[in-house]
Write an enzyme that holds these catalytic residues in place. Structure first.
Site, PDB file in Angstrom:
ATOM      1  N   SER A  25     -19.635  -1.483 -24.345  1.00 22.77           N
ATOM      2  CA  SER A  25     -19.894  -2.923 -24.383  1.00 22.77           C
ATOM      3  C   SER A  25     -18.939  -3.635 -23.437  1.00 22.77           C
ATOM      4  O   SER A  25     -18.036  -3.021 -22.858  1.00 22.77           O
ATOM      5  CB  SER A  25     -19.714  -3.453 -25.804  1.00 22.77           C
ATOM      6  OG  SER A  25     -18.333  -3.498 -26.108  1.00 22.77           O
ATOM      7  N   LYS A  26     -19.132  -4.950 -23.343  1.00 19.21           N
ATOM      8  CA  LYS A  26     -18.375  -5.726 -22.353  1.00 19.21           C
ATOM      9  C   LYS A  26     -16.865  -5.624 -22.556  1.00 19.21           C
ATOM     10  O   LYS A  26     -16.102  -5.792 -21.616  1.00 19.21           O
ATOM     11  CB  LYS A  26     -18.814  -7.188 -22.398  1.00 19.21           C
ATOM     12  CG  LYS A  26     -20.156  -7.378 -21.737  1.00 19.21           C
ATOM     13  CD  LYS A  26     -20.365  -8.807 -21.301  1.00 19.21           C
ATOM     14  CE  LYS A  26     -21.711  -8.925 -20.597  1.00 19.21           C
ATOM     15  NZ  LYS A  26     -22.581  -9.899 -21.168  1.00 19.21           N
ATOM     16  N   ARG A  27     -16.458  -5.343 -23.802  1.00 21.40           N
ATOM     17  CA  ARG A  27     -15.002  -5.300 -23.991  1.00 21.40           C
ATOM     18  C   ARG A  27     -14.385  -4.070 -23.314  1.00 21.40           C
ATOM     19  O   ARG A  27     -13.181  -4.004 -23.115  1.00 21.40           O
ATOM     20  CB  ARG A  27     -14.651  -5.405 -25.473  1.00 21.40           C
ATOM     21  CG  ARG A  27     -14.650  -4.150 -26.247  1.00 21.40           C
ATOM     22  CD  ARG A  27     -14.581  -4.394 -27.740  1.00 21.40           C
ATOM     23  NE  ARG A  27     -15.354  -3.387 -28.412  1.00 21.40           N
ATOM     24  CZ  ARG A  27     -14.892  -2.194 -28.749  1.00 21.40           C
ATOM     25  NH1 ARG A  27     -13.649  -1.873 -28.484  1.00 21.40           N
ATOM     26  NH2 ARG A  27     -15.655  -1.313 -29.340  1.00 21.40           N
ATOM     27  N   HIS A  28     -15.202  -3.103 -22.938  1.00 22.12           N
ATOM     28  CA  HIS A  28     -14.679  -1.936 -22.225  1.00 22.12           C
ATOM     29  C   HIS A  28     -14.621  -2.155 -20.714  1.00 22.12           C
ATOM     30  O   HIS A  28     -13.959  -1.426 -20.005  1.00 22.12           O
ATOM     31  CB  HIS A  28     -15.555  -0.700 -22.498  1.00 22.12           C
ATOM     32  CG  HIS A  28     -15.627  -0.337 -23.939  1.00 22.12           C
ATOM     33  ND1 HIS A  28     -16.763  -0.545 -24.690  1.00 22.12           N
ATOM     34  CD2 HIS A  28     -14.713   0.186 -24.771  1.00 22.12           C
ATOM     35  CE1 HIS A  28     -16.524  -0.145 -25.934  1.00 22.12           C
ATOM     36  NE2 HIS A  28     -15.294   0.302 -26.009  1.00 22.12           N
TER      37      HIS A  28
END
Ligand code: GLU
Length: 491
Positions: free
Chosen positions: A260-263
């Site tokens: 996801s975007k947090r990665h």
């Protein structure tokens, strides 16, 4: 044998995800390998989440990755239209067919009634499946409900289809990637194929589209496996040939959670904005589940296509290693011819006044700074000191180098001598050699001498070839910065 036809069918509810790009690539490779057709279909039935911007992003990203389609919304083809929202008049006929053959029925349940059923299942700690309350409504009962203003949804009758085509409630199929898969279809529940507002649902529209577009192989993510059982039954109930299915493992983040975007970036266009090359991206995603037989990982899509076998794709999940992608990206950047790279880097240099440099200076600047680039965007920081009169001095360069007595002595000597130097590459080379030699005789190592000059002129302790830097900056700016570093020193 019929022609191989595969498709990628993204829903435009976001920019093209890197996982969808991988699915598209495996379909594309499969088509190439089998001299078949690769088809793009836009599944925009969920109007609330669809936007033209996302559709354009999907087109642009696939094209940038080199995954060109043979048939699709823009190029057309014999089985169009290739955008689901333009196919709405096709579906009702097939709904009617299923109603007529008894494989589907009208369901008048209200959202509240369905909610209550679900709640009951939750209380009883059971997995929810629809109660089939409306399966056997009489015509009078239906008329009564209609008179109350209720509009029916249409549900597919799983058990009826299962019984018609299989000896037990187990449905088994041979997955191209995962081998034999099976499921007890009693657990699926009679799902809605047409909503009460007349719109088809995904599981229904996808079957009609795949059948009418003569898709022979459906290759997609394993999150669709439970849908596949439903879809096989619809294919059967409508008398269509059932395509073969292949389900790919998921792509996980390095911490093994869903990517996801947090990665980091997840959309192809975001990777590109960050300075990744599409050649690196496509090579990298090919290796998520597939391994080259010769062990050589750097490959173009055409080379991969020659070696690609769908049954050799790993059926397990793959880990998205951003570090490996970065390594590949730096490799691909090194391969770019200079003229091309010069242009590709310009968007990352918009905050500088490129007019300060002649074309020759610009070329030289890229030549001496390109080597360590991992992302194209790394160029922004790498060339900062080439612009403007003053230079930002990094704290380390100030305290560890410029604030030492040796550096100050070196710089004073440098300013007094360099003012008379002829500022050509060749001459700078020999003059600096002599300069270093003089200081070496006084017991100062050549690298210490150069550190002093580098820190004053570039503000850094490390960086590009110093002669090249001096040449590009010119005598006037070099001396100005050296003098400034002398004045500013805290000793
Ligand atoms: N529109 C679906 C998705 O984006 C396509 C699934 C399929 O390939 O059937 O997940």
């Amino acid at each position: 044998m019929s022609e191989t036809r595969v498709r990628i069918a993204p829903s435009p509810s976001g920019n093209l995800h890197i996982g969808t790009a991988r699915t598209a690539l495996f379909n594309y490779l499969f088509a190439k390998k089998n001299n078949g057709k690769f088809i793009l279909r836009i599944e925009d039935t969920d109007a609330d989440r669809t936007s033209q911007e996302y559709i354009d992003n999907i087109f642009d990203s696939l094209k940038a990755l080199g995954l060109n389609w043979d048939e699709g919304p823009d190029v057309g083809g014999p089985y169009g239209p290739y955008t689901q929202s333009e196919r709405f008049d096709i579906y009702p006929k097939y709904v009617q067919k299923l109603l007529d053959s008894g494989f589907a029925y009208e369901c008048f349940c209200t959202p509240e009634e369905l909610e209550a059923e679900k709640e009951e299942a939750t209380q009883a700690k059971k997995a929810y499946v629809y109660s089939k309350k409306c399966e056997n409504l009489t015509n009078e009962e239906k008329e009564k409900l209609r008179a109350q203003g209720r509009k029916p949804a249409i549900r597919f009758n799983i058990a009826k289809a299962q019984k018609a085509f299989y000896p037990s409630s187990t449905l088994e199929f041979d997955d191209l990637v995962k081998g034999k898969l099976h499921m007890d279809t009693d657990l699926l529940g009679d799902f809605v194929i047409q909503k009460s507002n007349g719109a088809p649902t995904y599981n229904f529209a996808v079957v009609i589209d795949d059948a009418l577009m003569k898709i022979t192989h459906v290759i997609r993510g394993e999150d669709h496996i439970s849908n596949t059982y439903k879809q096989i039954l619809i294919f059967k109930a409508l008398g269509f040939d059932v395509p073969e299915f292949g389900h790919l493992g998921m792509i996980l983040a390095p911490d093994r959670s869903k990517l996801s975007k947090r990665h980091g970036a997840t959309a192809v266009s975001d990777f590109v904005k960050e300075g990744y090359l599409t050649e690196a991206l496509i090579n990298f995603v090919a290796l998520l589940g597939w391994s080259p037989s010769d062990g050589e990982e750097i490959k173009t899509v055409d080379q991969i296509a020659q070696d690609f076998r769908i049954n050799e794709i790993s059926s397990s999940n793959s880990i998205f290693e951003y570090d490996k992608l970065k390594w590949m990206n730096s490799h691909y950047i090194k391969q770019i011819p200079m003229d091309k790279l010069k242009e590709m880097l310009k968007p990352y240099l918009s905050k500088y006044n490129l007019g300060e440099l002649s074309d020759a200076q610009y070329t030289k600047m890229i030549e001496i700074t390109r080597e360590p680039l991992v992302l194209l965007s790394d160029i922004t920081d790498a060339v900062e000191y080439f612009f403007g009169q003053d230079v930002r001095i990094e704290p380390e360069a100030q305290t560890e180098t410029l604030d030492t007595q040796i550096a100050q002595d070196v710089l004073k000597d440098f300013v007094s001598k360099a003012v008379d130097w002829d500022w050509t590459e060749e001459n700078l080379h020999s003059k600096l050699e002599i300069f270093r030699g003089d200081w070496k005789e006084k017991g100062v190592k050549p690298k210490v001498t150069m550190w002093a000059i580098r820190a004053a002129i570039t503000g850094r302790t490390r960086g590009a070839d110093m002669i090249g830097v001096l040449e590009i900056l010119g005598k006037e700016k070099t001396l100005y910065r050296a003098e400034k570093a002398i004045k500013k020193a805290a000793i």
